[in-house]
Design a protein around this motif. Structure first.
Motif, PDB file in Angstrom:
ATOM      1  N   ILE A  36       1.084  -1.105  -0.033  1.00  0.00           N
ATOM      2  CA  ILE A  36      -0.082   0.613   0.318  1.00  0.00           C
ATOM      3  C   ILE A  36       1.037   1.029  -0.234  1.00  0.00           C
ATOM      4  O   ILE A  36       0.874   2.042  -0.565  1.00  0.00           O
ATOM      5  N   LEU A  37       1.992   1.106   1.453  1.00  0.00           N
ATOM      6  CA  LEU A  37       2.313   2.338   1.394  1.00  0.00           C
ATOM      7  C   LEU A  37       3.421   1.974   0.834  1.00  0.00           C
ATOM      8  O   LEU A  37       4.640   3.111   0.030  1.00  0.00           O
ATOM      9  N   ASP A  38       4.244   1.596  -0.500  1.00  0.00           N
ATOM     10  CA  ASP A  38       4.917   0.950  -1.105  1.00  0.00           C
ATOM     11  C   ASP A  38       6.062   1.426  -0.903  1.00  0.00           C
ATOM     12  O   ASP A  38       7.602   2.328  -1.166  1.00  0.00           O
ATOM     13  N   ILE A  39       6.654   0.708  -0.289  1.00  0.00           N
ATOM     14  CA  ILE A  39       7.939   0.232   0.598  1.00  0.00           C
ATOM     15  C   ILE A  39       8.086  -0.841   0.943  1.00  0.00           C
ATOM     16  O   ILE A  39       7.481  -2.145   0.913  1.00  0.00           O
ATOM     17  N   SER A  40       9.350  -1.396   1.024  1.00  0.00           N
ATOM     18  CA  SER A  40       9.685  -2.772   1.638  1.00  0.00           C
ATOM     19  C   SER A  40       8.555  -3.251   2.883  1.00  0.00           C
ATOM     20  O   SER A  40       8.492  -2.478   3.977  1.00  0.00           O
ATOM     21  N   SER A  41       9.034  -4.048   3.322  1.00  0.00           N
ATOM     22  CA  SER A  41       8.225  -4.678   4.620  1.00  0.00           C
ATOM     23  C   SER A  41       8.940  -4.926   5.534  1.00  0.00           C
ATOM     24  O   SER A  41       8.570  -4.605   7.072  1.00  0.00           O
ATOM     25  N   HIS A  42       9.984  -4.662   5.097  1.00  0.00           N
ATOM     26  CA  HIS A  42      11.427  -4.351   6.478  1.00  0.00           C
ATOM     27  C   HIS A  42      11.270  -3.338   7.413  1.00  0.00           C
ATOM     28  O   HIS A  42      11.360  -3.107   7.749  1.00  0.00           O
ATOM     29  N   THR A  43      10.686  -2.572   6.186  1.00  0.00           N
ATOM     30  CA  THR A  43      10.485  -0.732   6.867  1.00  0.00           C
ATOM     31  C   THR A  43       9.421  -0.570   7.078  1.00  0.00           C
ATOM     32  O   THR A  43       9.614   0.289   7.637  1.00  0.00           O
ATOM     33  N   VAL A  44       8.190  -1.340   6.761  1.00  0.00           N
ATOM     34  CA  VAL A  44       7.034  -1.486   7.419  1.00  0.00           C
ATOM     35  C   VAL A  44       7.499  -1.839   8.469  1.00  0.00           C
ATOM     36  O   VAL A  44       6.874  -0.914   9.843  1.00  0.00           O
ATOM     37  N   ILE A  45       8.163  -2.798   9.278  1.00  0.00           N
ATOM     38  CA  ILE A  45       8.346  -3.239  10.436  1.00  0.00           C
ATOM     39  C   ILE A  45       8.850  -2.988  11.815  1.00  0.00           C
ATOM     40  O   ILE A  45       8.647  -2.332  12.783  1.00  0.00           O
ATOM     41  N   SER A  46      10.160  -1.942  10.685  1.00  0.00           N
ATOM     42  CA  SER A  46      11.159  -0.947  12.178  1.00  0.00           C
ATOM     43  C   SER A  46      10.082   0.004  11.497  1.00  0.00           C
ATOM     44  O   SER A  46      10.489   0.982  13.263  1.00  0.00           O
ATOM     45  N   TYR A  47       8.822   0.763  11.106  1.00  0.00           N
ATOM     46  CA  TYR A  47       7.916   2.346  11.440  1.00  0.00           C
ATOM     47  C   TYR A  47       7.678   1.711  12.739  1.00  0.00           C
ATOM     48  O   TYR A  47       7.146   2.266  13.499  1.00  0.00           O
ATOM     49  N   LEU A  48       6.803   0.486  12.971  1.00  0.00           N
ATOM     50  CA  LEU A  48       5.976  -0.205  13.403  1.00  0.00           C
ATOM     51  C   LEU A  48       7.170   0.152  15.045  1.00  0.00           C
ATOM     52  O   LEU A  48       6.162   0.122  15.778  1.00  0.00           O
ATOM     53  N   LYS A  49       7.907  -1.239  14.513  1.00  0.00           N
ATOM     54  CA  LYS A  49       8.742  -1.292  16.349  1.00  0.00           C
ATOM     55  C   LYS A  49       8.861   0.457  16.903  1.00  0.00           C
ATOM     56  O   LYS A  49       8.880   0.263  17.993  1.00  0.00           O
ATOM     57  N   SER A  50       9.361   1.720  15.699  1.00  0.00           N
ATOM     58  CA  SER A  50       9.916   2.984  16.602  1.00  0.00           C
ATOM     59  C   SER A  50       8.132   3.433  17.148  1.00  0.00           C
ATOM     60  O   SER A  50       8.759   3.593  18.115  1.00  0.00           O
ATOM     61  N   ALA A  51       7.480   2.947  16.724  1.00  0.00           N
ATOM     62  CA  ALA A  51       5.751   3.202  16.795  1.00  0.00           C
ATOM     63  C   ALA A  51       5.845   2.520  18.569  1.00  0.00           C
ATOM     64  O   ALA A  51       5.438   3.397  19.214  1.00  0.00           O
ATOM     65  N   MET A  52       6.233   1.819  18.608  1.00  0.00           N
ATOM     66  CA  MET A  52       5.996   0.418  19.693  1.00  0.00           C
ATOM     67  C   MET A  52       6.615   0.958  20.626  1.00  0.00           C
ATOM     68  O   MET A  52       6.233   0.803  21.897  1.00  0.00           O
ATOM     69  N   ARG A  53       8.016   1.190  20.801  1.00  0.00           N
ATOM     70  CA  ARG A  53       8.524   1.974  21.655  1.00  0.00           C
ATOM     71  C   ARG A  53       8.533   3.399  22.262  1.00  0.00           C
ATOM     72  O   ARG A  53       8.004   3.951  23.685  1.00  0.00           O
ATOM     73  N   LYS A  54       8.318   4.832  21.007  1.00  0.00           N
ATOM     74  CA  LYS A  54       8.066   5.542  21.433  1.00  0.00           C
ATOM     75  C   LYS A  54       6.408   5.623  21.905  1.00  0.00           C
ATOM     76  O   LYS A  54       5.729   5.931  23.078  1.00  0.00           O
ATOM     77  N   LEU A  55       5.410   4.350  22.248  1.00  0.00           N
ATOM     78  CA  LEU A  55       3.569   5.014  22.948  1.00  0.00           C
ATOM     79  C   LEU A  55       4.412   3.477  23.634  1.00  0.00           C
ATOM     80  O   LEU A  55       3.376   3.587  24.555  1.00  0.00           O
ATOM     81  N   GLU A  56       5.479   3.151  23.994  1.00  0.00           N
ATOM     82  CA  GLU A  56       5.691   1.841  25.243  1.00  0.00           C
ATOM     83  C   GLU A  56       4.357   0.698  25.016  1.00  0.00           C
ATOM     84  O   GLU A  56       3.584   0.716  26.041  1.00  0.00           O
ATOM     85  N   ALA A  57       4.853   0.312  23.857  1.00  0.00           N
ATOM     86  CA  ALA A  57       3.198  -0.655  24.270  1.00  0.00           C
ATOM     87  C   ALA A  57       4.489  -1.944  23.952  1.00  0.00           C
ATOM     88  O   ALA A  57       5.353  -1.857  23.305  1.00  0.00           O
ATOM     89  N   VAL A  58       4.007  -2.830  23.480  1.00  0.00           N
ATOM     90  CA  VAL A  58       4.628  -4.658  23.553  1.00  0.00           C
ATOM     91  C   VAL A  58       4.044  -4.830  22.681  1.00  0.00           C
ATOM     92  O   VAL A  58       5.083  -5.438  21.973  1.00  0.00           O
TER      93      VAL A  58
END
Length: 247
Positions: free
Chosen positions: A210-232
């Protein structure tokens, strides 16, 4: 006059300096006085301003901002632990319109003995019929304003004026007493996009397409978001982002 210093202390995040407590106490006292004066203009003798209770903080004392209730009544009501399940709160879970309560709306699942004791205290202090408003500030934090002491609802024009005046007071001072929830570090636009698509049930591979990026990049964004939101995990990250009005 009620001085909610102890309650203010409970509500302040650990990173707020103790030097701010006198200012907050003064703000609470000013707000109480202004709300009481506003209520009297429309024939009400008592006022109560609370934050709308959330699942992780349902207690009356944790949500109380200002009130003209006497100390004994305030403490007895807090000990009963019925605020979050009261008719007042359940009503405003279903409507955003002002409501006039012909009977005391502050009870919930209290047992008969507790209910009787509370009812006696409320009657002694002239709190029965009440008028309630659901209010929001610019951060979308919700508040309940309950005015008690008159047996009829205000006229329609008076309700509009009362609501506007109450909103002005909330915007002026109340938000200083309520910690604004949110991540300590701002999320990027890409991180929020990935969270939105996760909330829609999309996998990392689908989001990548959908975003025309790699799945590895998506995972990186989501991990960064989880860190900032202090989510597990992603689910908790999405839930917290929704709670903070980020999605």
């Amino acid at each position: 006059m009620f001085r909610p210093t102890d309650i203010i202390r409970q509500r302040i995040h650990s990173d707020i300096d103790e030097a701010s407590l006198p200012e907050r106490a003064a703000t609470a006292e000013w707000l109480e006085g202004e709300l009481a004066a506003l209520g009297r203009r429309f024939g009400f003798d008592h006022c109560l301003l609370t934050q709308f209770p959330q699942g992780d903080g349902p207690e009356f004392s944790a949500n109380l901002i200002a009130t003209t209730w006497p100390e004994a009544l305030k403490l007895a009501y807090a000990e009963a632990e019925v605020f979050a399940v009261s008719h007042l709160v359940t009503t405003f879970r279903q409507t955003i319109l002002p409501v006039f309560f012909a009977a005391n709306p502050l009870f919930g699942s209290a047992n008969a003995e507790t209910r009787g004791q509370l009812l006696s205290l409320f009657i002694e202090n002239g709190i029965a019929e009440s008028f309630g408003l659901l209010l929001r500030d610019r951060h979308l934090t919700q508040y309940i304003l309950l005015l008690s002491g008159r047996v009829t609802a205000p006229a329609r024009d008076d309700i509009a004026l009362l609501q506007l005046s109450a909103m002005e007071l909330i915007e002026a001072r109340a938000e200083l007493l309520v910690p604004q929830l949110g991540p300590k570090e701002k999320l990027s636009a890409r991180e929020l996009e990935c969270l939105r698509w996760s909330a829609a049930g999309k996998s990392s591979d689908e989001i990548a397409i959908i975003l025309d990026i790699s799945s590895h990049t998506v995972i990186s964004y989501l991990k960064s978001a989880m860190r900032k939101l202090e989510a597990v995990n992603r689910m908790q990250a999405v839930a917290r982002a929704c709670r903070y009005n980020l999605l």
